[in-house]
Scaffold this motif. Structure first.
Motif, PDB file in Angstrom:
ATOM      1  N   ALA A 188       0.810  -1.430  -0.041  1.00 59.00           N
ATOM      2  CA  ALA A 188       0.086   0.095  -0.130  1.00 59.00           C
ATOM      3  C   ALA A 188       0.475   1.457   0.308  1.00 59.00           C
ATOM      4  O   ALA A 188       0.389   2.429  -0.641  1.00 59.00           O
ATOM      5  CB  ALA A 188      -0.904   0.090   1.181  1.00 59.00           C
ATOM      6  N   THR A 189       2.245   1.427   0.449  1.00 59.73           N
ATOM      7  CA  THR A 189       2.618   2.702   0.950  1.00 59.73           C
ATOM      8  C   THR A 189       3.883   1.873   0.417  1.00 59.73           C
ATOM      9  O   THR A 189       4.822   0.675   0.249  1.00 59.73           O
ATOM     10  CB  THR A 189       3.402   3.078   2.267  1.00 59.73           C
ATOM     11  N   SER A 190       5.035   3.335  -0.518  1.00 58.96           N
ATOM     12  CA  SER A 190       6.449   2.512  -0.350  1.00 58.96           C
ATOM     13  C   SER A 190       7.341   2.259   0.960  1.00 58.96           C
ATOM     14  O   SER A 190       6.852   2.886   1.848  1.00 58.96           O
ATOM     15  CB  SER A 190       7.322   3.626  -1.147  1.00 58.96           C
ATOM     16  N   THR A 191       8.421   1.091   0.839  1.00 66.79           N
ATOM     17  CA  THR A 191       8.434   0.972   1.474  1.00 66.79           C
ATOM     18  C   THR A 191       9.988   0.432   1.382  1.00 66.79           C
ATOM     19  O   THR A 191      10.632   0.369   0.274  1.00 66.79           O
ATOM     20  CB  THR A 191       8.495  -0.723   1.927  1.00 66.79           C
ATOM     21  N   LYS A 192      11.260   0.897   2.689  1.00 67.37           N
ATOM     22  CA  LYS A 192      12.716   1.012   2.380  1.00 67.37           C
ATOM     23  C   LYS A 192      13.397  -0.526   2.045  1.00 67.37           C
ATOM     24  O   LYS A 192      12.583  -1.504   2.583  1.00 67.37           O
ATOM     25  CB  LYS A 192      13.488   1.841   3.211  1.00 67.37           C
ATOM     26  N   ILE A 193      14.126  -0.007   0.711  1.00 67.89           N
ATOM     27  CA  ILE A 193      14.847  -1.425   0.358  1.00 67.89           C
ATOM     28  C   ILE A 193      16.498  -1.561   1.029  1.00 67.89           C
ATOM     29  O   ILE A 193      17.151  -2.440   1.077  1.00 67.89           O
ATOM     30  CB  ILE A 193      14.597  -1.739  -0.838  1.00 67.89           C
ATOM     31  N   MET A 194      16.748   0.424   0.261  1.00 63.19           N
ATOM     32  CA  MET A 194      18.116   0.074   0.755  1.00 63.19           C
ATOM     33  C   MET A 194      18.825   1.233   1.397  1.00 63.19           C
ATOM     34  O   MET A 194      18.094   2.107   1.154  1.00 63.19           O
ATOM     35  CB  MET A 194      19.395  -0.410  -0.467  1.00 63.19           C
ATOM     36  N   ASP A 195      19.206   1.562   2.460  1.00 59.81           N
ATOM     37  CA  ASP A 195      20.256   3.111   2.569  1.00 59.81           C
ATOM     38  C   ASP A 195      21.862   2.851   2.669  1.00 59.81           C
ATOM     39  O   ASP A 195      22.510   2.315   2.676  1.00 59.81           O
ATOM     40  CB  ASP A 195      20.173   2.699   4.320  1.00 59.81           C
ATOM     41  N   LEU A 196      22.339   3.937   1.991  1.00 56.15           N
ATOM     42  CA  LEU A 196      23.266   4.056   2.727  1.00 56.15           C
ATOM     43  C   LEU A 196      23.934   5.216   3.315  1.00 56.15           C
ATOM     44  O   LEU A 196      23.801   6.647   2.675  1.00 56.15           O
ATOM     45  CB  LEU A 196      23.981   4.849   0.949  1.00 56.15           C
ATOM     46  N   ALA A 197      24.396   5.272   4.539  1.00 56.35           N
ATOM     47  CA  ALA A 197      24.890   5.728   5.746  1.00 56.35           C
ATOM     48  C   ALA A 197      25.867   6.553   5.938  1.00 56.35           C
ATOM     49  O   ALA A 197      26.574   6.073   5.878  1.00 56.35           O
ATOM     50  CB  ALA A 197      23.531   5.883   7.106  1.00 56.35           C
ATOM     51  N   VAL A 198      25.900   7.758   6.117  1.00 58.98           N
ATOM     52  CA  VAL A 198      27.204   8.141   6.730  1.00 58.98           C
ATOM     53  C   VAL A 198      27.345   9.460   7.918  1.00 58.98           C
ATOM     54  O   VAL A 198      26.314  10.534   7.440  1.00 58.98           O
ATOM     55  CB  VAL A 198      27.917   8.926   5.600  1.00 58.98           C
ATOM     56  N   ASN A 199      27.839   9.017   8.844  1.00 56.03           N
ATOM     57  CA  ASN A 199      27.471   9.900  10.459  1.00 56.03           C
ATOM     58  C   ASN A 199      27.993  11.394  10.168  1.00 56.03           C
ATOM     59  O   ASN A 199      29.652  11.360   8.842  1.00 56.03           O
ATOM     60  CB  ASN A 199      27.978   9.019  10.995  1.00 56.03           C
ATOM     61  N   GLN A 200      28.510  12.144  11.500  1.00 55.61           N
ATOM     62  CA  GLN A 200      29.260  13.393  11.356  1.00 55.61           C
ATOM     63  C   GLN A 200      31.047  13.375  11.332  1.00 55.61           C
ATOM     64  O   GLN A 200      31.934  13.748  10.388  1.00 55.61           O
ATOM     65  CB  GLN A 200      28.988  14.055  12.407  1.00 55.61           C
ATOM     66  N   ASP A 201      31.234  12.124  11.497  1.00 54.12           N
ATOM     67  CA  ASP A 201      32.365  11.389  11.658  1.00 54.12           C
ATOM     68  C   ASP A 201      33.216  10.476  10.809  1.00 54.12           C
ATOM     69  O   ASP A 201      34.678  10.383   9.507  1.00 54.12           O
ATOM     70  CB  ASP A 201      32.910  10.056  12.815  1.00 54.12           C
ATOM     71  N   GLY A 202      31.920  10.982   9.381  1.00 52.76           N
ATOM     72  CA  GLY A 202      32.393  10.136   8.290  1.00 52.76           C
ATOM     73  C   GLY A 202      33.017   8.622   7.752  1.00 52.76           C
ATOM     74  O   GLY A 202      33.094   8.232   7.012  1.00 52.76           O
ATOM     75  N   MET A 203      32.174   8.405   8.895  1.00 53.57           N
ATOM     76  CA  MET A 203      32.574   6.722   8.222  1.00 53.57           C
ATOM     77  C   MET A 203      30.614   6.286   7.481  1.00 53.57           C
ATOM     78  O   MET A 203      29.405   7.205   8.371  1.00 53.57           O
ATOM     79  CB  MET A 203      31.853   6.000  10.087  1.00 53.57           C
ATOM     80  N   GLY A 204      30.745   4.741   7.262  1.00 55.31           N
ATOM     81  CA  GLY A 204      29.273   4.785   6.510  1.00 55.31           C
ATOM     82  C   GLY A 204      29.385   3.482   6.871  1.00 55.31           C
ATOM     83  O   GLY A 204      29.388   2.454   7.464  1.00 55.31           O
TER      84      GLY A 204
END
Length: 583
Positions: free
Chosen positions: A188-204
């Motif tokens: 019924a709604t869009s659902t997440k399939i992938m995240d690419l995250a980077v924090n404030q320390d530059g770690m992903g």
């Protein structure tokens, strides 16, 4: 002369407004003006050359564009042109804040330059709602209104306004690029399939999700895999249920039972991979494959299909339908092989049986029934089995070669010549069984051959070819009958055995046959011819010939005829002894 500026400015306003509403901006600008002389009167009617230049300053500066239009019609001082008609106005002409137009009339620049200005509606660029698709080149920077606002995002949606990609920035400055499975008949709604995250320390980190849809029965997407600096994490029912960790140093940590395929393990300390494999022996291992079984303690099956390792410490590397029942027996592979004898070996092939202790069976249908027996069988579809202990038996329909890959018999030993080539006990074999046994070849020429009187080279009478398998002696003998007639003078012939054709007499191998001084030249006289020669040759093929030439001393009218010339070559191995004369 000077230019009426008010009319030109009005036209520029109209151009900017019309350009914004179009799907693509034309590289043209309408321009109208009126030319007056120094007295303020219109210039005479006619066609004039007018030049247009755009600069980045009121005076001096850098020229950004230029164009000359020839034969512009002027009536009552008024003219109208389209700038960019011959030299396109690219976007880079207006990539700065200040731009000024300089007009030249018949080579005379008018002053001052006219500044380009914007119009009111051109200032509304706060959103692009309702804008049509287009093409952007160069650097594009998009920024949320409040950079530190939690949840601020740049979102791309599909035709149903369902998100397919979003960039999210949290209050601490970490950013996440998320991909979605759009809403459709499954969800019924869009659902997440992938995240690419980077924090404030530059770690992903990179995370993959099981989307919520009618197939999975999930109400919310569920994280399944996450890659980050400290390893690869796989999750079960939720991200709080970690099932497997692959650490950066290569360690694999399972927080539960790891099962690959539908396997069973009733033995203790076993390792089982593959499909429908069963490890019943303690400390046994099945590395893969399907329907394999280990019953023996510390037995191993590396893979394959339907193999059984029943002996203690038995091993099967692969193949299918193999059974290693003997303790510490080994089957390397193949099909339908059995090794019931302790310490027995089957390296492969098919339908082989190593029953005896310390036995070895290889090939096809080789049966090592007895202890210590070694049996190798070729692909003939019949059993070939041992008849006693400690036998070494071979079935090779193409022959067994030692030192050769082209055996010419059941056993062919190729090595250095001499008595040491094959060492056998005294009286082990009789002379007819020696490999390099004597051989013979020969030829008879049935037709008479008339020699040419006065010839300068020998003529072939008969030839023979012989192939010898090893070093040895070749004894060549030859003979014929000579018929002489036609003269009372000398009537002789020289004959010899040679390897090359068309030579001359070779001392001491030639023989002289015949005589002269016949009282009746018309009579026919006959003489027997015979000669021989011995050669020492290495293994190979050789051709020998009986040659003859009429004597140059024969009288006028002499005729020399050779009847039924013949040659024979006989080979003797060197093992039979040596001769003092050869070649």
């Amino acid at each position: 002369m000077h230019l009426v500026k008010l009319l030109a400015f009005t036209v520029l306003i109209m151009l900017v407004i019309s350009s914004i509403s179009m799907s693509s901006t034309p590289q043209l600008i309408n321009y109208q003006g009126r030319l007056l002389d120094e007295a303020g009167l219109p210039v005479p009617d006619g066609n004039y050359n007018i030049s247009f230049k755009i600069y980045d300053a009121l005076t001096g500066g850098i020229q950004k564009w230029a164009e000359t239009q020839s034969g512009v019609p002027v009536t009552d001082g008024l003219f109208s042109i389209v700038m960019g008609s011959s030299e396109p106005l690219s976007d880079t002409v207006f990539d700065g804040e200040d731009r000024y137009l300089e007009i030249s009339f018949d080579g005379q620049a008018l002053s001052p330059r006219i500044q380009f200005t914007s119009v009111g509606y051109a200032h509304r660029i706060s959103t692009v709602d309702g804008a049509s698709a287009g093409k952007l080149s160069g650097t594009l920077v998009l920024s949320p209104t409040d950079y530190l606002g939690e949840g601020n995002a740049i979102t791309i949606v599909n035709e149903n306004d369902a998100p397919v990609l979003a960039v999210t920035i949290d209050p601490l400055g970490s950013s996440t690029l998320s991909f979605y499975d759009p809403a459709d008949s499954k969800a019924a709604t869009s659902t997440k399939i992938m995240d690419l995250a980077v924090n404030q320390d530059g770690m992903g980190s990179l995370s993959f999700y099981e989307p919520a849809d009618s197939k999975s029965g999930l109400a919310f997407e569920t994280k399944k895999v996450e890659m980050r600096k400290d390893g690869l994490f796989m999750f079960g029912a939720s991200e709080f249920d970690t099932s497997l960790i692959v650490a950066p140093n290569g360690d694999i940590i399972g927080l539960g039972q790891i099962t690959m395929g539908q396997n069973s393990s009733s033995g203790t300390e076993t390792s089982v991979l593959g499909f429908n494999n069963s490890a019943s022996g303690d400390s046994s291992t099945i590395g893969g494959g399907s329907f394999n079984q280990t019953f023996g303690v510390i037995s191993v099956i590396a893979g394959g299909h339907a193999n059984t390792a029943g002996g203690i410490g038995s091993t099967i590397s692969g193949g299918s339908a193999n059974n290693a029942g003997g303790n510490y027996s080994t089957i390397s592979g193949g099909f339908n092989n059995t090794a019931p004898g302790d310490f027995s070996i089957v390296p492969g092939g098919s339908d082989n049986d190593a029953t005896g202790f310390y036995s070895y069976a290889a090939g096809h249908r080789a049966k090592a029934f007895h202890d210590g027996s070694f049996v190798w069988a070729d692909h003939t579809d019949d059993d070939f089995g041992s008849t006693g202990a400690d036998q070494f038996i071979i079935r090779a329909g193409g022959g067994v070669g030692i030192g050769t890959n082209n055996p010419t018999g059941i056993l062919d030993v190729a090595g250095y010549s001499g008595d040491g080539s094959v060492n056998l006990p005294d009286s082990a074999v009789s002379s007819p069984e020696i490999l390099d046994e004597p051989g013979i070849s020969g030829e008879i020429t049935p037709a008479d051959i008339v020699l040419t009187q006065g010839a300068t080279s020998m003529a072939d009478m008969a030839t023979t070819t012989i192939t010898i398998p090893a070093d040895g002696y070749i004894m060549v003998s030859a003979g014929a009958t000579m018929e002489a007639t036609g003269t009372s003078k000398a009537n002789q012939v020289f004959i010899q055995i040679d390897e090359t054709s068309g030579g001359s007499t070779i001392n001491p191998y030639y023989v002289i046959t015949g005589s002269g001084d016949h009282d009746t030249p018309s009579s026919k006289h006959y003489f027997s011819i015979s000669t021989e020669r011995i050669y020492l040759k290495s293994a190979g093929t050789y051709e020998f010939r009986l040659e003859a030439i009429a004597s140059p001393d024969n009288g006028n009218g002499a005729e020399t005829r050779i009847q039924r010339p013949r040659i024979t070559a006989v080979y003797f191995p060197t093992a039979y002894g040596s001769v003092s004369a050869s070649n």
